[in-house]
Scaffold this active site. Structure first.
Site, PDB file in Angstrom:
ATOM      1  N   HIS A  41       0.728  -1.151   0.091  1.00 38.18           N
ATOM      2  CA  HIS A  41      -0.121   0.140   0.031  1.00 38.18           C
ATOM      3  C   HIS A  41       0.952   1.332  -0.066  1.00 38.18           C
ATOM      4  CE1 HIS A  41      -3.357  -2.444   1.905  1.00 38.18           C
ATOM      5  NE2 HIS A  41      -2.345  -2.976   2.347  1.00 38.18           N
ATOM      6  N   THR A  43       0.399   5.414   1.579  1.00 35.57           N
ATOM      7  CA  THR A  43      -0.148   5.677   2.845  1.00 35.57           C
ATOM      8  C   THR A  43      -1.218   6.967   2.280  1.00 35.57           C
ATOM      9  OG1 THR A  43       1.678   7.213   3.736  1.00 35.57           O
ATOM     10  CG2 THR A  43       1.139   5.116   4.751  1.00 35.57           C
ATOM     11  N   GLU A 104       2.600  -0.740   4.605  1.00 38.10           N
ATOM     12  CA  GLU A 104       2.333   0.653   4.107  1.00 38.10           C
ATOM     13  C   GLU A 104       3.633   1.472   3.629  1.00 38.10           C
ATOM     14  OE1 GLU A 104      -0.565   2.187   3.516  1.00 38.10           O
ATOM     15  OE2 GLU A 104      -1.880   1.171   4.610  1.00 38.10           O
ATOM     16  N   HIS A 151      -2.802  -3.640  -3.088  1.00 37.35           N
ATOM     17  CA  HIS A 151      -3.855  -3.354  -2.486  1.00 37.35           C
ATOM     18  C   HIS A 151      -4.997  -3.209  -3.868  1.00 37.35           C
ATOM     19  CE1 HIS A 151      -6.670  -1.261   0.486  1.00 37.35           C
ATOM     20  NE2 HIS A 151      -6.947  -2.246   0.174  1.00 37.35           N
TER      21      HIS A 151
HETATM   22 ZN   LIG Z   1      -4.087   0.254   0.589  1.00 39.13          ZN
END
Ligand SMILES: [Zn+2]
Length: 261
Positions: A41, A43, A104, A151
């Protein structure tokens, strides 16, 4: 009297663990890690806000990697569930928080301007740190190549992170991911340029890769979003969601690679 007090104390201590005792001299062969995938991911914000969001709110991740310095923060123990995936699906598995490790990266993501969408590049040192972390996790959990996903792969209708500037090719060069052979892709592309497969074919191939995608043979918004997710990973120069010959070629080569494993 002193002796009695001590005995009662010892009993209380034993009581805390319910008096259970285990014999650990045998270990089963048939077992593996509960972790199936690693989900990447960004942020969408700076480090301070990222730390706040990931530690004080409902959303969380196992790891957070800063930009400069590329500090690796461990926020959730790998044996516990972090809340990073949300409503998600990959290769038939749903709600992937239970079976994934979430990482992340501090990165602003994108902002829209009149001249188009701008994405923030990832800091090279941040990717270096990520690669070291990924190697460590893959080795400890005995994960196969292909276990690292975006993601946007598992929630293509809601998410675009880590986005088209995320360097998947660098991960492939580091041995963490299989990469479609460009010569083979170019060869397939020539064949598909002569005759583009149906939308149904694209949907079936995307489903084979692991995506949750409509199978009705129509090029709707949901299908375009899934095609764009694949393009962001393997052909980030153009991720318009169009089922074109090069995308067909990528899907064909990826399917052949999967068949060989
Ligand atoms: Zn994400």
């Amino acid at each position: 009297m002193k002796y009695i007090v001590l005995s009662v104390f010892a009993l209380l201590l034993a009581g805390c663990s319910s008096g259970l005792r285990f014999d650990d001299s045998y270990t089963a062969t048939g077992q593996n890690s509960r972790v199936q995938y690693i989900v990447l991911h960004y942020t969408s914000t700076d480090l301070a806000r990222s730390l706040q969001l990931l530690t004080e709110e409902e959303v969380s991740s196992h790891y957070l990697i800063g930009e400069a310095p590329a500090t690796i923060y461990r926020l959730v123990d790998e044996n516990r569930r972090a809340w990073h995936a949300g409503d998600s699906q990959w290769q038939g598995r749903t709600w992937l928080n239970s079976t994934t490790i979430g990482i992340e990266l501090v990165n602003q993501g994108f902002y829209d301007t009149p001249s188009g969408r701008h994405w923030q590049p990832f800091a090279p040192a941040q990717i270096d740190a990520l690669i070291v972390l990924l190697k460590d996790i893959m080795q400890r959990h005995q994960l196969a190549p292909g276990s690292i996903i975006a993601h946007s792969d598992i929630a293509p209708q809601r998410k675009v992170d880590p986005g088209p500037l995320f360097p998947w090719k660098r991960l492939a060069d580091a041995g963490l991911l299989s990469w479609p052979d460009p010569t083979e892709v170019a060869r397939q592309q020539m064949l598909f340029s002569a005759s583009l497969p149906s939308v149904q074919w694209f949907q079936e191939q995307l489903a084979r890769q692991g995506y949750l995608v409509p199978r009705h043979g129509e090029l709707d918004e949901a299908t375009r979003n899934v095609i764009a997710a694949l393009q962001m990973k393997y052909r980030p120069a153009r991720y318009d969601g169009e089922p074109d010959a090069q995308t067909a070629a990528l899907l064909m080569v990826l399917a052949k690679m999967a068949a060989q494993h």
